[in-house]
Design an enzyme around this catalytic site. Structure first.
Site, PDB file in Angstrom:
ATOM      1  N   ARG A 246      15.752  -1.104 -59.502  1.00 23.11           N
ATOM      2  CA  ARG A 246      14.599  -2.172 -59.349  1.00 23.11           C
ATOM      3  C   ARG A 246      13.512  -1.749 -58.556  1.00 23.11           C
ATOM      4  NH1 ARG A 246      17.272  -4.589 -54.874  1.00 23.11           N
ATOM      5  NH2 ARG A 246      18.521  -4.576 -54.938  1.00 23.11           N
TER       6      ARG A 246
ATOM      7  N   LYS B  35      34.561   3.551 -49.710  1.00 25.30           N
ATOM      8  CA  LYS B  35      33.925   3.072 -50.558  1.00 25.30           C
ATOM      9  C   LYS B  35      34.064   3.231 -52.224  1.00 25.30           C
ATOM     10  CE  LYS B  35      29.219   4.158 -47.846  1.00 25.30           C
ATOM     11  NZ  LYS B  35      28.395   4.628 -47.776  1.00 25.30           N
TER      12      LYS B  35
ATOM     13  N   GLU C 213      22.488   5.350 -51.395  1.00 21.14           N
ATOM     14  CA  GLU C 213      22.646   5.067 -53.253  1.00 21.14           C
ATOM     15  C   GLU C 213      20.953   5.019 -53.641  1.00 21.14           C
ATOM     16  OE1 GLU C 213      24.081   0.836 -53.244  1.00 21.14           O
ATOM     17  OE2 GLU C 213      22.705   0.074 -51.801  1.00 21.14           O
TER      18      GLU C 213
ATOM     19  N   LYS D 262      28.427   5.715 -58.302  1.00 18.63           N
ATOM     20  CA  LYS D 262      27.978   5.581 -56.755  1.00 18.63           C
ATOM     21  C   LYS D 262      27.927   6.718 -56.493  1.00 18.63           C
ATOM     22  CE  LYS D 262      26.584   1.666 -54.702  1.00 18.63           C
ATOM     23  NZ  LYS D 262      26.627   1.031 -55.709  1.00 18.63           N
TER      24      LYS D 262
ATOM     25  N   HIS E 105      26.178  -5.816 -43.645  1.00 17.95           N
ATOM     26  CA  HIS E 105      25.487  -4.906 -44.989  1.00 17.95           C
ATOM     27  C   HIS E 105      24.550  -5.690 -45.669  1.00 17.95           C
ATOM     28  CE1 HIS E 105      28.949  -2.179 -43.807  1.00 17.95           C
ATOM     29  NE2 HIS E 105      29.428  -3.378 -44.196  1.00 17.95           N
TER      30      HIS E 105
END
Length: 447
Positions: free
Chosen positions: A291, A158, A287, A116, A235
């Site tokens: 994919r 985070k 972020e 991140k 989340h």
């Protein structure tokens, strides 16, 4: 084009990829655990290989077994779906070493975006707006206090290596900061084996907006618009729609262009999603997922473009099939994630589906790998299907969604269908007036 693709996943996404391969005339191989021997994708594939017992670590996360399955069957490419090994750089590297194509980005790009802190640095370098915060991992409490004071409370801590809400804590004042740091580091270390954390400004009522991008690996990039994923619980996304009710055409074109240029500059190959928090007209990068996303069907609905076809085409060296000016947006789409869970407590509800009936009609799509008599195993994610509804505008889409939810029948287990039937009748949802905290507040008020 590839001759044979191995699908390294299960459930609805394995079936989704299998269908795309069949449409392209590509032979399919699926891998499965012993728990999934009767799964729909196993029944429909050209070949199947059992790779281990039910636990994911012994089957769907077993790289050695999946590579062996490729070699046994002669598969020349692997589609990882989402979850499991889809963002595993080591897996991509190992496949490349065996001359097997990973249908996704390079291992290096997965590594960059999987960290991140490095992802935020890269986004900033590429001109993507980021949330104010630390430039890297914060190791000293004194440094953390200085950074938090500079950007202003509240702040959020985070995990650098994490996601899904783990290793994530909010500090609303300096008095909260020390405990929040300790708790976040402890959770991050336990969940990811890495206790590095960083600090960002905590936005009060943001929306979660993500932009679907594609790159050809040779300096071209496009975007397929945005999705609004603000309805979340812990989340985890619950309801997604495209386009976002919160954006206007100018904002949509601006952030899409920023993301497409960034992907081109990065030399990225394949599908990706750049995720933002959006508040007061400003976008803040959080972020990038390297994919295909669970919610990709809403983008397909409003663009008419098959994103799995596009993934396969790019990975095979065929390049992008469209230019940015070719991509047009039509109407509105909403996806509801149907989980085998209690609709109020969200406790998993594995068991046998005694009756399964999906809705139909214009603008209705259901992506699911289950059927009447199917026994849901207790070992995996609780998603059993996705209801995707498309209409000429959001009002028509909501009307169609209400009707489709009334037709949807899943007996024998508990599902989240009742939750969506409640949501579709809520005034805030009807008006598109919600943020990332809305659903949890709604659920708490109902207890």
């Amino acid at each position: 084009m590839f001759q044979k693709i191995l699908i390294a996943n299960r459930g609805e996404i394995a079936l989704r990829v299998l269908r795309a391969c069949k449409e392209l005339g590509i032979q399919t191989v699926v891998v499965h655990s012993t728990a999934d021997a009767d799964a729909m994708h196993v029944r429909l594939a050209d070949e199947s290989v059992c790779i281990g017992p039910p636990p994911s670590r012994d089957s769907y996360l077993n790289i050695h077994q999946i590579v062996a399955a490729c070699e046994i069957t002669g598969a020349d490419a692997v589609h990882p779906g989402y979850g499991f090994l889809s963002e595993n750089a080591k897996f991509a590297d190992i496949l490349a070493a065996h001359n097997i194509t990973f249908i996704g980005p390079t291992g290096d790009h997965i590594r960059i975006m999987g960290d991140k802190i490095e992802a935020k640095r890269t986004a900033k370098r590429l001109g993507i707006p980021v949330v104010p915060g630390s430039d890297g991992a914060v190791t000293e409490d004194k440094e953390a206090k200085r950074i938090a004071a500079a950007i202003g409370y509240p702040v959020i801590i985070k995990a650098s290596a994490g996601g899904g809400g783990r290793g994530m804590k909010v500090a609303r004042s300096e008095a909260d900061l020390e405990v929040a740091l300790q708790t976040a580091r402890s959770e991050a270390g336990a969940a990811f084996g890495d206790d590095a954390v960083y600090i960002e400004k905590y936005l009060q009522k943001p929306r979660h907006i993500e932009v679907q991008v594609f790159g050809d690996g040779a300096g071209r990039g496009v975007h397929f618009g945005e999705r609004d994923c603000s309805l979340q619980r812990r989340h985890q996304k619950v309801w997604e729609e495209a386009p976002s009710p919160a954006l206007n055409a100018e904002e949509r074109a601006h952030i899409g262009g920023v993301c497409a240029r960034a992907i081109a500059d990065l030399g990225y190959s394949g599908a990706g999603t750049i995720e933002f928090l959006y508040e007061d007209g400003q976008f803040y990068f959080i972020e990038m997922n390297t994919r295909l996303q669970v919610e990709h069907p809403v983008t397909e609905a409003i663009t008419g473009i098959d994103l799995v076809h596009e993934q396969i085409r790019v990975a095979s060296g065929g390049g992008l099939s469209v230019r940015q000016e070719d991509i047009r947006f039509h109407g509105h789409a909403i996806e509801c994630r149907i989980n085998a869970e209690d609709p109020r407590t969200f406790t998993p509800s594995p068991g046998t589906i005694t009756h399964f009936h999906t809705p139909g009609g214009l603008g209705i799509r259901v992506d699911s790998g289950v059927y009447s008599g199917y026994k849901i195993p207790p070992y995996y994610d609780s998603l059993i299907g996705k209801l995707i509804v498309h209409g000429r505008n959001r009002v028509e889409c909501m009307m169609r969604l209400r009707r489709a939810l009334d037709e949807f029948v899943v007996d024998g287990i508990k599902t989240t269908l009742p939750l969506f039937r409640d949501l579709v009748g809520n005034a805030d949802i009807a008006n598109g007036d919600y943020d990332i905290h809305w659903l949890e507040k709604y659920l708490a008020e109902g207890d």
